[in-house]
Enzyme design. Sequence first.
Site, PDB file in Angstrom:
ATOM      1  N   GLU A 136       5.562 -16.615 -16.237  1.00 23.24           N
ATOM      2  CA  GLU A 136       4.361 -17.319 -15.794  1.00 23.24           C
ATOM      3  C   GLU A 136       4.077 -17.153 -14.303  1.00 23.24           C
ATOM      4  O   GLU A 136       2.912 -17.175 -13.890  1.00 23.24           O
ATOM      5  CB  GLU A 136       4.467 -18.806 -16.135  1.00 23.24           C
ATOM      6  CG  GLU A 136       4.579 -19.105 -17.624  1.00 23.24           C
ATOM      7  CD  GLU A 136       3.431 -18.522 -18.432  1.00 23.24           C
ATOM      8  OE1 GLU A 136       2.311 -18.410 -17.898  1.00 23.24           O
ATOM      9  OE2 GLU A 136       3.653 -18.172 -19.608  1.00 23.24           O
ATOM     10  N   HIS A 189      -0.201   4.675  10.727  1.00 22.18           N
ATOM     11  CA  HIS A 189      -0.162   3.245  11.068  1.00 22.18           C
ATOM     12  C   HIS A 189      -0.099   3.161  12.586  1.00 22.18           C
ATOM     13  O   HIS A 189       0.612   3.928  13.237  1.00 22.18           O
ATOM     14  CB  HIS A 189       1.049   2.577  10.427  1.00 22.18           C
ATOM     15  CG  HIS A 189       1.178   1.109  10.717  1.00 22.18           C
ATOM     16  ND1 HIS A 189       0.087   0.248  10.738  1.00 22.18           N
ATOM     17  CD2 HIS A 189       2.261   0.345  11.005  1.00 22.18           C
ATOM     18  CE1 HIS A 189       0.504  -0.981  11.010  1.00 22.18           C
ATOM     19  NE2 HIS A 189       1.818  -0.943  11.183  1.00 22.18           N
TER      20      HIS A 189
END
Length: 341
Positions: free
Chosen positions: A227, A108
Amino acid sequence: MATIYYDKDANLDLLKKRKVAIIGYGSQGHAHALNLRDSGVDVRVGLAAGSKSKAKAEGAGLRVLSVAEASKEADVIMVLIPDQTQKKVYDEEIAPHLSKGKALLFAHGFNIHFVQVRPPPDVDVLLVAPKGPGHMVRRQYQDGRGIPGLVAVHQDATGQAKAVGLAYARGIGCTRAGVLETTFKEETETDLFGEQAVLCGGAAALVKNGFEVLVEAGYQPESAYFECLHELKLIVDLMYEGGLAWMRHSISDTAEYGDYTRGPRVVDGRSKDEMRKILKEIQGGHFAKEFILENQAGGPTMARYRAAEAAHPIEEVGKRLRDMMSWIREAKKDSSDPGSR
């Protein structure tokens, strides 16, 4: 379009002629070290005194040294420790052993791009970044496949920096799938943006807000969790496999119509404007400065956020529901243990 390199473009013998040090033995570190070893590369692991990872690395048959000793021995040094600790470790234990012609690698670009680590001008500085977690890098390699990756050159002192990077990428299996050429700037800024605006910050905020709206409207927290959080994986997996079009092809017409007509009301132009602001904060170095100062102060803001988020009702509900799902427990154990395979 990005330039992509494959096995045929990478000379592994270039790396086999050198001694490689992997600094750190976490998710990426264990995968890099083991894959390179299995590719015939001379590897040692550099760890801090008292590191809990020492036993795991030695148990895997790897030679473990201090960071300073590993850096002194090696011609190629890959730094795979957290961003916030890299500067101190580099300054105190790696830099004194960076002699002319060595190669310093990162997965990185944060500390190079934001000038926290300042290598001498006579060493190669490059990036090799698999685009997947360490356990997947290891498994794909063992199965004869690979994870796509990135390669970038910040400093080419020897004229061989890219070749060394490609050889390293081949050693860990990335060139089997393909390695995209990039820059430290592009990798760092796009990686931070993706984390903050979409993958971590954006997704977590969206999930939490959806959960809260349903619970506040009187629905059971368990239903709200299913959900708004649990089923997110089902949708993301479809996107992962075939993009947005495949996801929309695979869901019901009801869900697809709701996607088109309601989604843009939730993530609208205002959200995109905030994304632009976040990108500018990254590009201008404001986020990097904030993060660096936060760590220098001992991480008080991070500690407050962690405590507050851990106390959110979604965590308690999720823990209870996940305890019902044996496959999640098994997957979590498997992915958290570097020696699980």
